[in-house]
Design an enzyme around this catalytic site. Structure first.
Site, PDB file in Angstrom:
ATOM      1  N   LYS A 111       0.800  -1.215   0.000  1.00 19.22           N
ATOM      2  CA  LYS A 111       0.000   0.000   0.000  1.00 19.22           C
ATOM      3  C   LYS A 111       0.836   1.270   0.000  1.00 19.22           C
ATOM      4  O   LYS A 111       0.358   2.338  -0.404  1.00 19.22           O
ATOM      5  CB  LYS A 111      -0.944  -0.005   1.206  1.00 19.22           C
ATOM      6  CG  LYS A 111      -2.021  -1.070   1.113  1.00 19.22           C
ATOM      7  CD  LYS A 111      -2.978  -1.024   2.289  1.00 19.22           C
ATOM      8  CE  LYS A 111      -4.069  -2.075   2.154  1.00 19.22           C
ATOM      9  NZ  LYS A 111      -5.035  -2.031   3.282  1.00 19.22           N
ATOM     10  N   LYS A 192      -8.535 -10.977  -7.455  1.00 20.30           N
ATOM     11  CA  LYS A 192      -9.600 -11.034  -6.471  1.00 20.30           C
ATOM     12  C   LYS A 192     -10.629  -9.936  -6.695  1.00 20.30           C
ATOM     13  O   LYS A 192     -10.282  -8.797  -7.026  1.00 20.30           O
ATOM     14  CB  LYS A 192      -8.989 -10.881  -5.072  1.00 20.30           C
ATOM     15  CG  LYS A 192      -9.901 -11.244  -3.927  1.00 20.30           C
ATOM     16  CD  LYS A 192      -9.123 -11.207  -2.617  1.00 20.30           C
ATOM     17  CE  LYS A 192     -10.012 -11.541  -1.436  1.00 20.30           C
ATOM     18  NZ  LYS A 192      -9.248 -11.486  -0.162  1.00 20.30           N
ATOM     19  N   LYS A 195     -13.742  -4.116  -3.969  1.00 22.08           N
ATOM     20  CA  LYS A 195     -14.506  -2.880  -4.078  1.00 22.08           C
ATOM     21  C   LYS A 195     -13.620  -1.711  -4.481  1.00 22.08           C
ATOM     22  O   LYS A 195     -14.107  -0.676  -4.907  1.00 22.08           O
ATOM     23  CB  LYS A 195     -15.191  -2.571  -2.737  1.00 22.08           C
ATOM     24  CG  LYS A 195     -14.243  -2.442  -1.565  1.00 22.08           C
ATOM     25  CD  LYS A 195     -14.997  -2.422  -0.244  1.00 22.08           C
ATOM     26  CE  LYS A 195     -14.070  -2.428   0.951  1.00 22.08           C
ATOM     27  NZ  LYS A 195     -14.770  -2.570   2.228  1.00 22.08           N
TER      28      LYS A 195
END
Length: 326
Positions: A111, A192, A195
């Protein structure tokens, strides 16, 4: 009774992968364990948030968890920031963890790579996650593969703290769901479903229009040959549909595959199963949304029940650590 803890961030709409991979297992856990379920809004702060959206998403997520089947009479449902105990224990655990341990966390690496702004909270995130778990004398934590490393750190910190200061924390165990643990993107079945991904046709949101849900599944990417078999490596598209269908029905995906000879029939069956899974959830969600104060009351009651468990655990840690009692 075994205590299970799970948390979810209010950072966007809940999608089918969340439901089948995790949230339905939370509901099932209520029959076997003492469930503590938390909306971890403090974790959402590792990246900048719009204040209005964060509040709305937190309340929306609470309604959705209730609609899915979390029962406030049998389990505890609350919002993380409503208990200051989480932040206080997090600091204690940050001082128990080493810089090297936090730096090795793969989620931090992923991240932070290439990001213009990396908050210190993103780096210390695993210590707060450990605090969430350890505050409730948790025996078992349902986690996906992406969170397993964080749970291992929580275990290590509990063991280290107990070794230094005496018996304080229960050392939790991981529980990895076997069915429906990984729901893949319908248009990109090698990644995967998420959202956060920019793939609206590949992602099914739990509150999506049901006709739109059926269309997305019927337009899902399959594979070049026509054989229906469960083979995630060589047939990711078909295997994803089989995995979704099996998660909805509770059957083994390889057994499900034996019932189909054509992709079209598989897609139709998968679409029907998903729609019928989502229909009662959406109906209950609309009922809860019509009474917003009711959901807030449930969260307030849940916070009080959570505090009754968390406060003694934190006091035990403070005492054993040597902090002067107020």
């Amino acid at each position: 009774m075994t205590r299970v803890f799970s948390g979810i961030k209010p950072t966007g709409p809940v999608q089918l992968g969340n439901l089948l991979g995790a949230l339905r297992h939370w509901v099932a856990d209520q029959d076997e364990a003492d469930g503590v379920f938390c909306i971890v809004d403090l974790h959402a702060l590792t990246v900048p948030q719009d204040p209005v959206e964060l509040r709305e998403r937190t309340l929306e997520l609470a309604r959705l968890l209730l609609a899915i089947g979390i029962d406030p009479e049998r389990s505890i449902l609350f919002v993380q920031s409503h208990l200051s105990e989480h932040a206080e224990l997090s600091w204690i655990l940050e001082c128990t963890a080493s810089f090297g341990e936090l730096r090795r966390m793969t989620q931090f690496k992923d991240k932070s790579d290439g990001a213009e702004f990396v908050s210190a909270g993103l780096f210390t995130y695993p210590a707060l996650m450990a605090a969430d778990i350890l505050l409730y004398d948790t025996d078992r934590v349902p986690v996906g593969d992406d969170q397993r490393q964080h749970l291992e750190l929580a275990r290590d910190l509990a063991i280290r703290f107990n070794g230094r200061y005496g018996d304080t924390f229960v050392v939790p165990e991981a529980a990895i769901p076997k069915i429906g643990a990984r729901v893949m993107d319908l248009q990109h079945p090698t990644r995967k479903m998420s959202k956060s991904e920019d793939s609206p046709q590949g992602t099914i949101l739990v509150l999506d229009d049901l006709d739109a849900v059926a269309k997305k599944i019927k337009r899902a990417v399959t594979d070049t040959d026509t054989e229906v078999r469960f083979d995630p490596e060589h047939k990711p598209g078909v295997s994803n549909l089989l995995s979704i269908l099996s998660a909805c029905t509770g059957e083994d995906p390889a057994v499900v595959a034996d019932r189909f000879t054509r992709y079209g029939d598989l897609k139709a069956a998968c679409a029907e199963a998903v729609v019928e899974t989502l229909r009662p959830i959406q109906q209950r969600y609309r009922e809860l949304a019509a009474d917003p104060t009711g959901t807030k009351d449930i969260l307030a009651a849940g916070a009080e029940r959570a505090r009754a468990i968390a406060r003694p655990v934190l006091d035990r840690a403070r005492t054993n650590l040597g902090l002067l009692a107020p």
